[in-house]
Structure formats: structure tokens, C-alpha cells
Enzyme design. Structure first.
Site, PDB file in Angstrom:
ATOM      1  CB  CYS A 193      -0.992  -0.043   1.112  1.00  0.00           C
ATOM      2  SG  CYS A 193      -1.883   1.590   1.447  1.00  0.00           S
ATOM      3  CD  GLN A 316      -2.701  10.703  18.019  1.00  0.00           C
ATOM      4  OE1 GLN A 316      -1.922  10.194  18.576  1.00  0.00           O
ATOM      5  NE2 GLN A 316      -3.681  11.487  18.656  1.00  0.00           N
ATOM      6  CE1 TYR A 345     -16.199  14.947  24.024  1.00  0.00           C
ATOM      7  CE2 TYR A 345     -15.329  16.872  24.008  1.00  0.00           C
ATOM      8  CZ  TYR A 345     -16.401  15.974  24.163  1.00  0.00           C
ATOM      9  OH  TYR A 345     -17.621  16.654  24.043  1.00  0.00           O
ATOM     10  CG  ASP A 415      -8.910  16.045  19.106  1.00  0.00           C
ATOM     11  OD1 ASP A 415      -9.754  16.007  18.284  1.00  0.00           O
ATOM     12  OD2 ASP A 415      -7.786  15.377  19.243  1.00  0.00           O
ATOM     13  CB  CYS A 442     -11.780  14.181  12.905  1.00  0.00           C
ATOM     14  SG  CYS A 442     -13.038  13.592  13.812  1.00  0.00           S
TER      15      CYS A 442
HETATM   16  N1  SAH Z   1      -6.400  14.068  21.359  1.00  0.00           N
HETATM   17  C1  SAH Z   1      -6.817  12.760  21.455  1.00  0.00           C
HETATM   18  C2  SAH Z   1      -7.738  12.137  20.446  1.00  0.00           C
HETATM   19  C3  SAH Z   1      -8.812  12.496  20.608  1.00  0.00           C
HETATM   20  S1  SAH Z   1     -10.028  11.621  19.445  1.00  0.00           S
HETATM   21  C4  SAH Z   1      -5.131  11.970  21.473  1.00  0.00           C
HETATM   22  O1  SAH Z   1      -4.371  12.865  21.105  1.00  0.00           O
HETATM   23  O2  SAH Z   1      -5.200  10.951  21.612  1.00  0.00           O
HETATM   24  C5  SAH Z   1     -11.594  11.554  20.544  1.00  0.00           C
HETATM   25  C6  SAH Z   1     -11.606  10.886  21.906  1.00  0.00           C
HETATM   26  O3  SAH Z   1     -12.784  11.199  22.504  1.00  0.00           O
HETATM   27  C7  SAH Z   1     -11.454   9.491  21.907  1.00  0.00           C
HETATM   28  O4  SAH Z   1     -10.576   9.209  22.550  1.00  0.00           O
HETATM   29  C8  SAH Z   1     -12.791   9.245  22.649  1.00  0.00           C
HETATM   30  O5  SAH Z   1     -12.688   7.695  23.436  1.00  0.00           O
HETATM   31  C9  SAH Z   1     -13.116  10.271  23.353  1.00  0.00           C
HETATM   32  N2  SAH Z   1     -14.518  10.294  23.620  1.00  0.00           N
HETATM   33  C10 SAH Z   1     -15.930   9.997  23.107  1.00  0.00           C
HETATM   34  N3  SAH Z   1     -16.671  10.588  23.690  1.00  0.00           N
HETATM   35  C11 SAH Z   1     -16.615  11.208  24.619  1.00  0.00           C
HETATM   36  C12 SAH Z   1     -17.187  11.939  25.749  1.00  0.00           C
HETATM   37  N4  SAH Z   1     -18.530  11.884  25.877  1.00  0.00           N
HETATM   38  N5  SAH Z   1     -16.276  12.506  26.742  1.00  0.00           N
HETATM   39  C13 SAH Z   1     -14.953  12.306  26.889  1.00  0.00           C
HETATM   40  N6  SAH Z   1     -14.467  11.581  25.713  1.00  0.00           N
HETATM   41  C14 SAH Z   1     -14.819  11.055  24.818  1.00  0.00           C
END
Ligand code: SAH
Length: 490
Positions: A193, A316, A345, A415, A442
Site C-alpha cells: 500500500c 496517531q 476528549y 478534540d 475531524c
Molecule cells: N486528542 C486525543 C484524540 C481525541 S479522539 C489524543 O491525542 O489521543 C476523541 C476522543 O474522545 C476518543 O479518545 C474518544 O474515546 C473520546 N470520547 C468520545 N466521547 C467522549 C465523551 N463523551 N467524553 C469524553 N471523551 C470522549
């Protein structure tokens, strides 16, 4: 509209859908056509039709768009992983930037937003001054916000540090590795790929060779027999360390010494293990990992924060662009070392740890307990002591902390996943009244919805940028900085 199923017709592609399909219109009826590019004149075959829109298959490009390029990958169309591979990278970036812009304007109501290089203040450098203050009062009040140019990759290929190849058998009963053809479970052979690392090919060849030599069978989904289901490969881009993990339908991996010996011939091989998955499931990895060689993890860096990556841990997939994305978030946060920051998040804490070096204290909130365990472990590994993590929903943890402990924030970073933030979470942010909100997203449609909500409650957008984390796909990440303009809060 008198087109019926299986009819072939000509259409000009005028737009692209969220997921990167070409969009064409005939007599007000909308066609979605995979693999067609904006500006193409094509011949298409009607496949599936609904009341106001339908799906057609690209049969022939009659007049190619200037944006069209030849796919580099021989199986790009079957795979479906690279929706935009037939578009030049420059056009992909323009498409993504426009998508974010359109959503922020249409859904977010940001009528003071301009594309890079456009707008009344074009060419001026954005100051960090108290622009929010300037905007108070005046009716048209809003200063123009000019998007920063999208951050693309210099080389948009081979950026993924992780790949999971399903194994199977071809008609000649030979072991093959590849990927599932779009939305099916048919394996299309492809061990190189172009989004993945160069080493994938050599690793897969070695695995196939040992399997053939010892008669180890790939897994067959229909009969739930055979052993090797997937091979997971990861690489630390900064360290050059390689990891291979076999996903097996069994408790043991026979001839494991043979696999280890052969794989160790590949430079950088650091961790070899297998993962037990005996379930009839589409989920790739099971819970148990058995170590065969090395420490059980590889190491990599984002900025100067070090991460231990084991087969099951989240990390990531494009670390180069991740650093740029979080670097932009850091710049927008404008930290001096005195600030209290909340990172909602927070996942494995990548943003929290990144910001902690420039902040007084960072609090992270994340719903998945395992991710928080990783976040805490990563903090320890780096000797970072000014971070604290909470397991729970952002919309529950933050209000509770605010009501009970009157927690404070200078900056709040969010995020969220594609569905965006919960209104309770946004309401609490507004009540806490931080000076800035930095929103990493995203999905620019839900971002725009949440931005509108915050704009109506006194947070005005000041800076906007996009980062291309997944070249060749339709996805795009954005970062927005909103400043408390003093309507509510403090
Ligand atoms: N910045 C993070 C990635 C964020 S992705 C990093 O660097 O790892 C979004 C994240 O939100 C995911 O890990 C997911 O599990 C979490 N998530 C989803 N719903 C949520 C909620 N209601 N409260 C807190 N976290 C949540």
C-alpha cells in the site's frame, strides 16, 4: 428524469461529496459517482436510485478534469481506501480547505470568514491583540477572519505508521496478504500500500515464506479454520523501530522461532508478538498479547514527548501531521507557562502532554479508561507532573468539577469524535468563561454546528486552519481558536 437502472448517461462532475465521491446533476437530480473528479465529463451507469438522488458507476472519462491525475496504485479503485487518489495533491488540499470553509459559512454562519488570500484584510498579518474587544458594539462589528493556508504534506505518500493486513489464500492455494475490497471481505492481494511504510512488503514476504515453509494456514472466515488472520505492523518514524504482531485463531503460534529468526533479519525489528483472537468477529484484535521477542513495545515521539506503543495501544497513524496539528493548537492556545488548561476528549493525552510543557497545569478528560491509563503512563515516562487525568464523559466530568470544586480554566481545548461536543459540555465551557477555546475537529460539519453555538454565547472565532492528516482520503482536520469576547463569563 427518465434514466432507469443500468442506463448509461453523460454527466459533468460539479462537486464532491463529504466522502469524496464526484457529484453531478441532470435535470435537478443528483448523482453520486465514486472515482469521478470535479471537472470531469464522464459516462456513468445508473446503479441505485432514490427519489432525489442516485448512485452511478464511472464507466469512462470522456474529458478529464485538469485536476485528474493517473492513480499510482494499481488497485486504487477496488480498495476504496484512497477516495481522492485520482486528484492531484494540490487539488485535494483545495477541496479539503473549501469543505471546511463551506461548512463554517453555511452551518456555522460565519459570514466574516474568508479563504486564505481573500477578504478585505488580505495580506495583513493577524495580530494577537485584543481583537475581540474591537468587535464589540459596531453592527457589522465582526472583523474579517482569514483562514490560514491548509497544512499539507511535502510528500503525501507512505505517511501511515500502522497497517493491518488480512491474510488469505488465492485460487492457486497460495498464501496472500492484502486488504478487503471496499465494504466486502474479499481479500485483494496487495502487499505494498503506497500510504504504508516501505518495510511492509519485506515483512509480509518473510511471513508468507515461513508460512509456506511450515505449512501454516491463513484463516478462512467462512469455515472459521486456519491460523493467521492478520499481521499488524507498526513503525516509530522518529526511532525507526519496527513492530510485528500476528493475529491468530489459536492459543499458540507454531514455529514461532522460525518467524522471529527470519523477521530479525529486517533492520529496525524491535518487537514481535502474537495476539489471540478466536472469535467469529470482524474486530481485528483480541485482548491477549503474547510476547515473542523484544520489550513488548516500540517507542516514538510527538514533539519531544516520548510514547511507548504496544500492539493494543492507540497512537496517531500520521505522527508528522499530528505534530503540526497539535503544534497549531499550542500556538492558538498562546500559553506563557501560567495557564490552567482543560483538554477535553483527551484520548491517550497527546495534546495534554504536548501543552503541559508550556502551561502551569493541564487537566485531561476521556471516556475510555484504557486510554487514560496510557495517558498517565506516558506522563510518568516523560517525567511530566503538571497533568491530571479524569476518566468519564466530558459532559459529566466537567460540570461536576465546576459545580463542586469551582475549577478554573484559562484555555479549554476540545478534540471530540465525529459527532462533536455535547451541548452540556459546551454550556459548562461558557459558564467557566475561559479566555480562549481551541477546538480541534475531524468533522467540519459538527465543528461548524458547535462553533455557531459558542458564537451565540460570546465566543468569537479568531483563527482557523486545516491540517491534512490523511492525504488521498476525503478526511480533513481543523483547528479553530475562539476568544471570549466578554458577552458572558468574564
Ligand atoms: N486528542 C486525543 C484524540 C481525541 S479522539 C489524543 O491525542 O489521543 C476523541 C476522543 O474522545 C476518543 O479518545 C474518544 O474515546 C473520546 N470520547 C468520545 N466521547 C467522549 C465523551 N463523551 N467524553 C469524553 N471523551 C470522549
Amino acid at each position: 428524469m427518465n434514466i432507469k437502472k443500468n442506463d448509461v448517461f453523460e454527466v459533468i462532475i460539479e462537486d464532491m461529496s463529504e466522502s469524496g465521491e464526484g457529484v453531478g446533476k441532470l435535470d435537478g437530480y443528483i448523482w453520486f459517482i465514486k472515482d469521478a473528479v470535479i471537472g470531469d465529463l464522464i459516462e456513468a451507469k445508473a446503479m441505485k436510485m432514490k427519489k432525489n438522488y442516485g448512485f452511478a458507476r464511472l464507466m469512462k472519462v470522456l474529458k478529464p478534469s485538469p485536476a485528474r491525475v493517473k492513480e499510482r496504485c494499481a488497485v486504487a479503485r477496488q480498495c476504496g481506501g484512497c477516495q481522492l487518489q485520482m486528484m492531484s495533491y494540490e487539488e485535494q488540499l483545495k477541496f479539503k480547505q473549501r469543505k471546511v470553509y463551506n461548512n463554517l459559512k453555511r452551518i456555522g454562519g460565519l459570514d466574516n470568514l474568508y479563504l486564505p488570500g481573500e477578504g478585505p484584510g488580505a495580506g495583513e498579518k493577524d495580530g494577537e491583540g485584543d481583537r475581540a474587544g474591537d468587535r464589540e458594539g459596531g453592527e457589522s462589528g465582526r472583523k474579517p477572519v482569514i483562514m490560514e493556508p491548509i497544512i499539507g504534506m511535502e510528500d503525501p505518500w507512505r505517511y501511515r505508521n500502522k497497517a493491518q493486513f488480512p491474510f488469505g489464500m488465492n485460487k492457486e492455494n497460495e498464501v496472500i496478504a492484502g486488504f478487503y475490497a471496499g465494504r466486502t471481505h474479499c481479500i485483494i492481494e496487495n502487499d505494498d500500500c503506497l500510504l504504508g511504510i516501505q518495510e511492509n512488503r519485506e515483512i509480509l514476504a518473510a511471513v508468507k515464506q515461513i508460512m509456506t515453509q511450515y505449512g501454516i494456514k491463513p484463516y478462512q472466515e467462512e469455515s472459521h479454520t486456519g491460523l493467521i488472520r492478520h499481521v499488524l505492523i507498526r513503525k516509530g518514524f522518529r526511532t525507526g523501530e519496527l513492530m510485528v504482531c500476528f493475529v491468530v485463531n489459536g492459543r499458540k503460534l507454531p514455529y514461532s522461532e522460525g518467524f522471529v529468526e527470519r523477521l530479525l533479519e529486517i533492520p529496525g525489528m524491535t518487537s514481535i508478538s502474537y495476539n489471540v483472537n478466536m472469535e467469529k468477529t470482524n474486530v481485528i484484535l483480541g485482548r491477549e498479547v503474547v510476547n515473542l521477542y523484544g520489550p513488548g513495545y516500540i517507542t516514538d515521539y510527538i514533539g519531544n514527548v516520548k510514547y511507548r506503543i504496544s500492539p493494543l495501544s492507540f497512537y496517531q497513524v500520521n505522527p508528522v501531521q499530528t505534530e503540526r496539528l497539535y503544534g497549531t493548537a499550542l500556538e492558538y492556545a498562546g500559553l506563557t507557562g501560567e495557564e490552567t488548561v482543560w483538554d477535553l476528549y483527551c484520548g491517550i493525552g497527546t495534546i495534554s502532554l504536548f501543552l503541559s510543557q508550556k502551561a502551569k497545569k493541564v487537566y485531561g478528560v476521556e471516556i475510555v479508561p484504557q486510554a487514560i491509563e496510557d495517558a498517565r503512563e506516558n506522563a510518568r515516562l516523560n517525567g511530566i507532573e503538571n497533568v491530571e487525568f479524569f476518566v468519564g464523559k466530558a459532559e459529566e466530568v466537567l460540570p461536576k468539577q465546576y459545580e463542586e470544586d469551582k475549577v478554573y480554566a484559562d484555555v479549554i481545548v476540545v478534540d471530540p469524535p465525529r459527532k462533536g461536543c455535547d451541548p452540556v459540555c459546551l454550556d459548562t465551557i461558557v459558564m467557566m468563561g475561559p479566555k480562549k477555546v481551541v477546538y480541534v475537529s475531524c468533522d467540519s460539519a459538527t465543528l461548524a454546528r458547535d462553533v455557531k453555538y459558542l458564537e451565540e454565547r460570546g465566543y468569537w472565532v479568531e483563527r482557523v486552519s486545516c491540517v491534512d492528516m490523511f492525504p488521498m482520503s476525503g478526511h480533513v482536520e481543523s483547528v479553530i481558536m475562539m476568544r471570549n469576547c466578554g458577552l458572558k463569563g468574564k
